[in-house]
Write a protein that holds these residues in place. Structure first.
Motif, PDB file in Angstrom:
ATOM      1  N   UNK A  44       0.823  -1.219   0.000  1.00  0.00           N
ATOM      2  CA  UNK A  44       0.000   0.000   0.000  1.00  0.00           C
ATOM      3  C   UNK A  44       0.852   1.261   0.000  1.00  0.00           C
ATOM      4  N   UNK A  45       0.420   2.222  -0.780  1.00  0.00           N
ATOM      5  CA  UNK A  45       1.104   3.507  -0.825  1.00  0.00           C
ATOM      6  C   UNK A  45       2.181   3.626  -1.863  1.00  0.00           C
ATOM      7  N   UNK A  88       3.465  -6.074   9.477  1.00  0.00           N
ATOM      8  CA  UNK A  88       3.471  -5.079  10.544  1.00  0.00           C
ATOM      9  C   UNK A  88       3.583  -3.653  10.019  1.00  0.00           C
ATOM     10  N   UNK A  89       3.997  -3.495   8.785  1.00  0.00           N
ATOM     11  CA  UNK A  89       4.117  -2.158   8.204  1.00  0.00           C
ATOM     12  C   UNK A  89       2.773  -1.620   7.703  1.00  0.00           C
ATOM     13  N   UNK A  90       1.739  -2.437   7.783  1.00  0.00           N
ATOM     14  CA  UNK A  90       0.462  -2.080   7.161  1.00  0.00           C
ATOM     15  C   UNK A  90      -0.117  -0.749   7.633  1.00  0.00           C
ATOM     16  N   UNK A  91      -0.152  -0.447   8.948  1.00  0.00           N
ATOM     17  CA  UNK A  91      -0.761   0.831   9.348  1.00  0.00           C
ATOM     18  C   UNK A  91      -0.084   2.049   8.721  1.00  0.00           C
ATOM     19  N   UNK A  92       1.238   2.083   8.750  1.00  0.00           N
ATOM     20  CA  UNK A  92       1.948   3.227   8.180  1.00  0.00           C
ATOM     21  C   UNK A  92       1.769   3.279   6.669  1.00  0.00           C
ATOM     22  N   UNK A  93       1.823   2.120   6.031  1.00  0.00           N
ATOM     23  CA  UNK A  93       1.690   2.102   4.572  1.00  0.00           C
ATOM     24  C   UNK A  93       0.270   2.453   4.135  1.00  0.00           C
ATOM     25  N   UNK A  95      -1.741   4.416   5.765  1.00  0.00           N
ATOM     26  CA  UNK A  95      -1.862   5.860   5.964  1.00  0.00           C
ATOM     27  C   UNK A  95      -1.268   6.617   4.782  1.00  0.00           C
ATOM     28  N   UNK A  96      -0.157   6.118   4.247  1.00  0.00           N
ATOM     29  CA  UNK A  96       0.452   6.742   3.070  1.00  0.00           C
ATOM     30  C   UNK A  96      -0.479   6.627   1.870  1.00  0.00           C
ATOM     31  N   UNK A  97      -1.056   5.447   1.686  1.00  0.00           N
ATOM     32  CA  UNK A  97      -1.983   5.254   0.567  1.00  0.00           C
ATOM     33  C   UNK A  97      -3.180   6.183   0.695  1.00  0.00           C
ATOM     34  N   UNK A  98      -3.667   6.353   1.911  1.00  0.00           N
ATOM     35  CA  UNK A  98      -4.819   7.220   2.136  1.00  0.00           C
ATOM     36  C   UNK A  98      -4.487   8.665   1.769  1.00  0.00           C
ATOM     37  N   UNK A  99      -3.312   9.130   2.177  1.00  0.00           N
ATOM     38  CA  UNK A  99      -2.913  10.501   1.863  1.00  0.00           C
ATOM     39  C   UNK A  99      -2.785  10.718   0.357  1.00  0.00           C
ATOM     40  N   UNK A 100      -2.357   9.699  -0.351  1.00  0.00           N
ATOM     41  CA  UNK A 100      -2.120   9.822  -1.792  1.00  0.00           C
ATOM     42  C   UNK A 100      -3.368   9.563  -2.626  1.00  0.00           C
ATOM     43  N   UNK A 101      -4.463   9.232  -1.977  1.00  0.00           N
ATOM     44  CA  UNK A 101      -5.683   8.854  -2.696  1.00  0.00           C
ATOM     45  C   UNK A 101      -6.578  10.055  -2.949  1.00  0.00           C
ATOM     46  N   UNK A 106     -10.287   7.154  -1.138  1.00  0.00           N
ATOM     47  CA  UNK A 106     -10.340   7.209   0.327  1.00  0.00           C
ATOM     48  C   UNK A 106     -11.616   6.558   0.853  1.00  0.00           C
ATOM     49  N   UNK A 107     -12.720   6.814   0.188  1.00  0.00           N
ATOM     50  CA  UNK A 107     -13.970   6.190   0.605  1.00  0.00           C
ATOM     51  C   UNK A 107     -13.882   4.671   0.502  1.00  0.00           C
ATOM     52  N   UNK A 108     -13.244   4.166  -0.546  1.00  0.00           N
ATOM     53  CA  UNK A 108     -13.094   2.723  -0.704  1.00  0.00           C
ATOM     54  C   UNK A 108     -12.232   2.134   0.405  1.00  0.00           C
ATOM     55  N   UNK A 109     -11.161   2.826   0.774  1.00  0.00           N
ATOM     56  CA  UNK A 109     -10.302   2.351   1.863  1.00  0.00           C
ATOM     57  C   UNK A 109     -11.095   2.272   3.168  1.00  0.00           C
TER      58      UNK A 109
END
Length: 215
Positions: A44-45, A88-93, A95-101, A106-109
């Motif tokens: 992700x991201x 374990x990197x999923x939360x940070x990654x 969050x990066x994907x969300x910012x770039x969306x 974002x609604x899909x996430x």
């Protein structure tokens, strides 16, 4: 067709396949594309994830469970596979994907959070999304979504509910509202009602609905 948010419990690596099966019911060509995409999912991201996530938004055509735009199923499958791969990197990654969306992504996430492995990890991202001024993004977390009732702390849940009243998001679509309504939430709602009346402003109908819960 079943609602993907009430799919039976499954191992994290099985969820993409379950979602892909729903896609296949609608569009087999889209399902073939999705099978290739989730076989070796990008993290992700990353640029490749964002590229595929954008393409998934154009697949498939057809019907979907209530509350789910058809293309979100493909995005949810890709997201579940990518988050599983991230470990374990999923939360940070994520969050990066969300910012770039964009807003639709974002609604899909947000609508997919309950389908991800160990969804409680993403509570901070979901809480931040409640501050969005983009109504479809806010409604993706607040409406027809089990995530807030399952994982939000009481103050976060209460603020989300009041924002739903203020913005016109129907409280009937807030999953688990009756179970999560507390005396504190009712006090907050009563204070808001009194403020509206004191300023001679109309009281939203959903505010009265909220105050009647549990009475």
């Amino acid at each position: 067709m079943p609602d993907p948010t009430i799919l039976p419990a499954a191992a994290p690596d099985a969820m993409p396949g379950l979602l892909a099966a729903l896609v296949a019911e609608q569009d087999r060509e889209a399902a073939a594309w999705l099978e290739t995409a989730v076989a070796t999912p990008p993290l992700p991201g990353t640029a490749e994830f964002m590229r595929l996530f954008a393409i998934a938004g154009r697949k498939p055509a057809g019907t979907a469970p209530p509350g789910w735009p058809p293309a979100r199923l493909a995005r949810a499958a890709l997201l579940a596979a990518s988050v599983h791969a991230a470990g374990d990197e999923a939360p940070a990654r994520l969050a990066t994907a969300f910012r770039r969306s964009d807003s639709a992504e974002r609604a899909a996430i947000l609508q997919s959070l309950m389908l991800l492995p160990d969804p409680a990890r993403f509570a901070d991202l979901a809480a931040d999304a409640c501050r969005s001024s983009v109504q479809p993004v806010f409604e993706a977390i607040a409406c027809d979504n089990r995530y807030p009732a399952a994982h939000f702390a009481e103050p976060v849940f209460n603020q989300m509910v009041l924002k739903a009243v203020i913005t016109g998001a129907p409280l009937a679509r807030v999953v688990g509202l009756a179970e999560r309504t507390t005396a504190q939430l009712r006090r907050m709602a009563a204070d808001f009602r009194d403020e509206r009346r004191a300023s001679n402003r109309p009281v939203p109908a959903d505010l009265e609905f909220l105050l009647e819960l549990g009475n």
